[in-house]
Scaffold this active site. Structure first.
Site, PDB file in Angstrom:
ATOM      1  CG  ASN A 273      26.538  38.894  40.570  1.00  0.00           C
ATOM      2  OD1 ASN A 273      27.309  38.360  40.512  1.00  0.00           O
ATOM      3  ND2 ASN A 273      25.115  38.781  41.452  1.00  0.00           N
ATOM      4  CG  HIS A 303      31.730  39.986  52.644  1.00  0.00           C
ATOM      5  ND1 HIS A 303      32.285  39.008  53.164  1.00  0.00           N
ATOM      6  CD2 HIS A 303      31.812  39.237  51.381  1.00  0.00           C
ATOM      7  CE1 HIS A 303      32.895  38.348  52.125  1.00  0.00           C
ATOM      8  NE2 HIS A 303      32.880  38.150  51.497  1.00  0.00           N
ATOM      9  CD  GLU A 304      28.723  39.243  48.637  1.00  0.00           C
ATOM     10  OE1 GLU A 304      29.650  39.215  48.277  1.00  0.00           O
ATOM     11  OE2 GLU A 304      28.724  38.479  49.611  1.00  0.00           O
ATOM     12  CG  HIS A 307      33.542  41.493  47.501  1.00  0.00           C
ATOM     13  ND1 HIS A 307      34.892  41.138  47.388  1.00  0.00           N
ATOM     14  CD2 HIS A 307      32.546  40.343  47.790  1.00  0.00           C
ATOM     15  CE1 HIS A 307      35.105  40.314  47.877  1.00  0.00           C
ATOM     16  NE2 HIS A 307      33.623  39.744  48.498  1.00  0.00           N
TER      17      HIS A 307
END
Length: 853
Positions: A273, A303-304, A307
């Site tokens: 998010n 990784h996040e 994104h």
């Protein structure tokens, strides 16, 4: 039941018709505390104001909402009757104008399944915590929307919360007054990455500053976990990640602040998010863990963060191209770890762990191309798998070798600038990579992204009378023969070590490729195809190499080469080319010399799997004795206080199965036994107690006493797992009923119950449930959320039943249920394939026993 699914065609039609100008969402969460509503679901008020345009005035469409009730629906000032337009999952929108305003006032339900607005009560202090989790399509459980990734819009959230709480959203806090929190409007984003976190969280702050960029940082967890929370390390990895991405992406982080919330009962590892990343709170370590655990957490953080660009800034049009974010994030996590953090050996972990996940998924009957055919939301949910993540990441590593690092990153930079805040398909990425690399990306895509299966590469060595290589060829098999940029390494024994003395890279194409650069080299003791792990393939060995590994695997000095060999040997075991007992023997001979703790932990997991699924049933007892004996020997030999000592202690608990194994575990729990340097903290206490309970050496009173020591959320999960693992028919019946016949347990406790129920040493106790499983799964899939349905269908499949009955029952169910939901059929088909693979492995192991007799 309302129709909660959404098809790709419906999404395409709606996207062609509608464009979204913005959302205003007001949530009243004060009902989260206080008395519950009896048997009725506890609900909260959700008011959504949605402004959008319609390309064909007069047309009809629909909005998405899953809620117990709707108070009112107002479309362009006209009140619609909720009883007529709301069916439990969709709101019909008749006669749209060119410009539209929709206001929906609903009562939405708090979740206990980790989907939508999850509500958790901390057993330690009674505090209530909320967070949202939406991917792929659960924002509609919290507010009315158009639930598809290509209808992006800006959002404004207002949240009314109980007194004493804090609230976070994607946007920065604008104001706070009387328990009402207002957040700044977001950039255009998709529904599935909006987020709210609320409750009395422990919150730590920091700031990232560099080259004029300033990003407020936050990190939070439950108050009762605060004493374990090492926020400084979280912030360190976060800042290192931002440094790398800013240096290489040439596009500053676009979403303002960067909060990271570690939340309870989370179904995933984490969720990207923008501005408010959520993680499973198990990454807040309550006891001593190894370096591998910190590396795993750092990988997830990075990784996040990847994104934020791959997925949030530029988003796939539909879930077919899920890989456009997940493969890239998986690849970038390992890449940044290796280049910007203390975890410089992250490619060893990637080769050993992540790719193992990919190899398994790519050999299932449900394998699919990296860019997949996703017909609907149920398909999408199941495609968060080893193909989309790990195979895609491995193929991207191959792409960097094929196209060049600079071409890859320049392509990414152009991709972000060209498609910022928009949606893309495969061809959009290929176009920029063709520009920057000069390579034919469409041909590469056809070979790697649009096909299925994994190739095996096998070396064939011919030498002359003087022991010099006259030809070294690589043979490739598989349904699709792909172009591989691969390195081939030659190794020889030298002073007790197995060292590389020659290496050549080649484009391996077709069924047979000669590696000319190695002609004339001395005969190797080991040929390692795919040295340095440049491509995605299964490695095979020639006979001389295999014999070298049987005698000298531990002598390989390079950790990546060693990890690749272990992975190849495990693939051979799964493919019934190596008996399970031989893999166990290799582990007992060489795992004690493994320096990489992550590799060692994976070897332990593989050894257990070899024993449970691939060993001949008549050898299991002997295999378990050997593994436990080996674990104890290595535990006593390990350096006191080291992570290797801790890892062998856990493996001893995992393999303990006889009367000679249990007294030490009992003594370590009671404090009457001691191993120098081994700290038996609370997590390790549960690790030791669980096998004692499963083997009838400890009862429910011992479990209750341990819970009294650790009356926490983690302790409760351990308690539930232990109680379900007791060797009793009545216990199994109770566990089955709690999961299959009732929906009272939360997602975390469903998982714990299933884990305790399915004990490898209790096959006879769980055998009666094989037939009941096939009678129940359609109903469970129909009545429960998809997340709980997945837990039940995967976790309770009779995978421990060795006889032909379970396999025949699975085949019969599949034959009789051709019209069952495709996602349900896929889960059963995958589990059936694993069972059949295990039986082939058992036959291989039994044949080896006969041959050696």
């Amino acid at each position: 039941m309302p129709l909660e699914n959404l098809t790709r065609e419906e999404a395409r039609e709606r996207a062609a018709l509608l464009s979204v100008d913005g959302y205003e969402v007001a949530l009243d969460l004060r009902s989260a505390v206080g008395e519950g509503g009896g048997e009725e679901p506890r609900t909260f008020r959700s008011v959504t104001t949605l402004r959008f345009t319609c390309a064909a005035p007069g047309a009809d469409s629909f909005a998405d909402l899953i809620a117990p009730s709707v108070n009112s629906v107002v479309l362009n000032g006209r009140e619609l009757d909720p009883a007529e337009v709301f069916d439990g999952a969709r709101i019909t929108l008749p006669g749209l104008a060119e410009q539209n305003t929709l206001v929906v006032d609903a009562r939405c339900a708090y979740s206990r399944t980790g989907e939508g607005m999850h509500r958790f009560v901390d057993p330690e202090d009674g505090e209530v915590y909320l967070y949202t989790q939406y991917e792929p399509a659960d924002a509609r459980r919290v507010f009315a929307n158009f639930e598809q990734p290509d209808l992006k819009a800006p959002y404004r959230f207002t949240v009314t919360a109980p007194e004493g709480w804090s609230v976070w959203g994607n946007g920065a806090e604008e104001s706070r007054e009387g328990g009402v929190w207002r957040f700044a409007e977001t950039a255009p984003i998709s529904t599935y990455i909006t987020c709210v976190v609320a409750g009395p969280y422990h919150h730590v702050t920091d700031v990232y500053r560099r080259d004029g960029i300033e990003i407020p940082l936050g990190a939070m967890c439950r108050r009762s976990l605060a004493r374990h929370f090492d926020a400084d390390d979280v912030f360190l990895i976060t800042k290192q990640g931002f440094d790398f991405f800013h240096d290489n992406f040439d596009y500053p982080y676009p979403f303002g602040k960067y909060d990271q919330a570690f939340v309870p009962e989370y179904n995933l590892g984490a969720m990207e998010n923008p501005g408010l990343v959520t993680f499973r709170e198990e990454y807040v370590y309550r006891g001593k863990v190894t370096r591998a655990a910190y590396e795993r957490r750092a990988n997830v953080i990075l990784h996040e963060m990847a994104h934020m660009w791959f997925g949030d800034l530029v988003t796939m049009v539909w879930w077919d191209d899920l890989w456009l974010k997940e493969s890239f994030a998986d690849f970038m996590g390992s890449f940044v770890l290796a280049e910007a953090t203390r975890f410089t050996d992250s490619w060893v972990t990637f080769a050993n762990s992540r790719k193992s996940w990919a190899y398994r998924a790519d050999q299932l009957p449900s394998t699919h191309p990296i860019t997949a055919d996703i017909r609907d939301l149920e398909d999408a949910k199941l495609n968060f798998d080893g193909i989309t993540y790990a195979k895609g990441a491995a193929v991207l590593k191959q792409l960097v070798a094929y196209a060049g690092r600079e071409a890859f990153f320049e392509g990414a930079r152009r991709y972000f600038k060209r498609h910022a805040y928009g949606n893309t398909r495969l061809e959009d990425l290929l176009a920029v990579l063709e520009e920057t690399s000069g390579r034919d990306m469409r041909a590469w895509s056809r070979s790697w992204l649009e096909t299925t299966g994994v190739n095996a590469l096998t070396p064939v060595v011919t030498c002359d009378a003087e022991g010099r290589i006259t030809e070294l060829a690589v043979e490739q098999d598989g349904e699709v023969l792909r172009p591989h940029r691969a390195a081939v390494g030659l190794y020889r024994l030298d002073g007790g070590e197995l060292v590389r003395y020659a290496r050549a890279e080649a484009d391996v194409t077709g069924a047979r490729t000669v590696v000319a650069g190695l002609a004339g080299e001395r005969r190797p003791d080991l040929v390692l195809v795919n040295d340095d792990d440049l491509t995605y393939c299964k490695i095979r060995f020639d006979e001389r190499s295999l014999e070298t590994l049987r005698g000298h695997l531990g002598a390989l000095s390079d950790p990546l080469a060693r990890a690749l060999c272990w992975s190849a040997l495990w693939n051979m075991t799964r493919d019934a080319l190596m008996p399970a007992r031989d893999f166990v023997a290799l582990l007992l001979a060489f795992a004690g010399r493994e320096s990489d703790i992550g590799v060692l932990q994976m070897l332990h997991a593989w050894a257990r799997s070899a024993l449970v699924h691939y060993a001949a049933p008549e050898w299991r007892e002997e295999g378990a004795r050997l593994l436990a004996q080996g674990a104890l020997s290595e535990l006593r030999a390990a350096e006191p206080g080291s992570e290797h000592q801790l890892t062998w202690a856990r493996f001893l608990a995992a393999t303990a199965s006889s009367e000679t194994d249990f007294p030490l575990l009992e003594g370590l729990l009671a404090g009457t036994a001691r191993i120098d340097g081994l700290e038996v903290d609370q997590e390790l206490r549960w690790t030791f107690l669980e096998p004692l309970v499963a083997h009838g050496r400890a009862d429910e009173r011992a479990v209750a006493a341990e819970l009294a020591r650790d009356d926490t959320a983690s302790g409760k999960r351990h308690e539930v797992r232990c109680l379900a693992s007791r060797p009793s028919a009545a216990v199994k019946a109770q566990a089955w009923a709690a999961v299959v016949e009732s929906d009272r347990l939360s997602n975390a406790l469903v998982e714990a119950t299933i884990s305790g129920f399915a004990q490898p040493t209790q096959r006879e106790l769980t055998a009666p449930y094989a037939s009941r499983y096939f009678e129940a799964i359609e109903r469970v899939w129909r009545e429960r959320s998809i997340q709980i349905g997945m837990h039940v269908v995967r976790g309770l499949f009779p995978s421990l039943q060795d006889g032909p009955g379970a396999l025949e029952s699975a085949d019969a169910w599949l034959a009789a249920h051709a019209d069952a939901p495709p996602a349900l059929r896929r889960l059963v088909l995958e589990a059936r394939d694993d069972l059949a693979r295990g039986r082939r492995g058992q036959a291989c192991d039994a044949a080896a026993a006969v041959a050696s007799a």
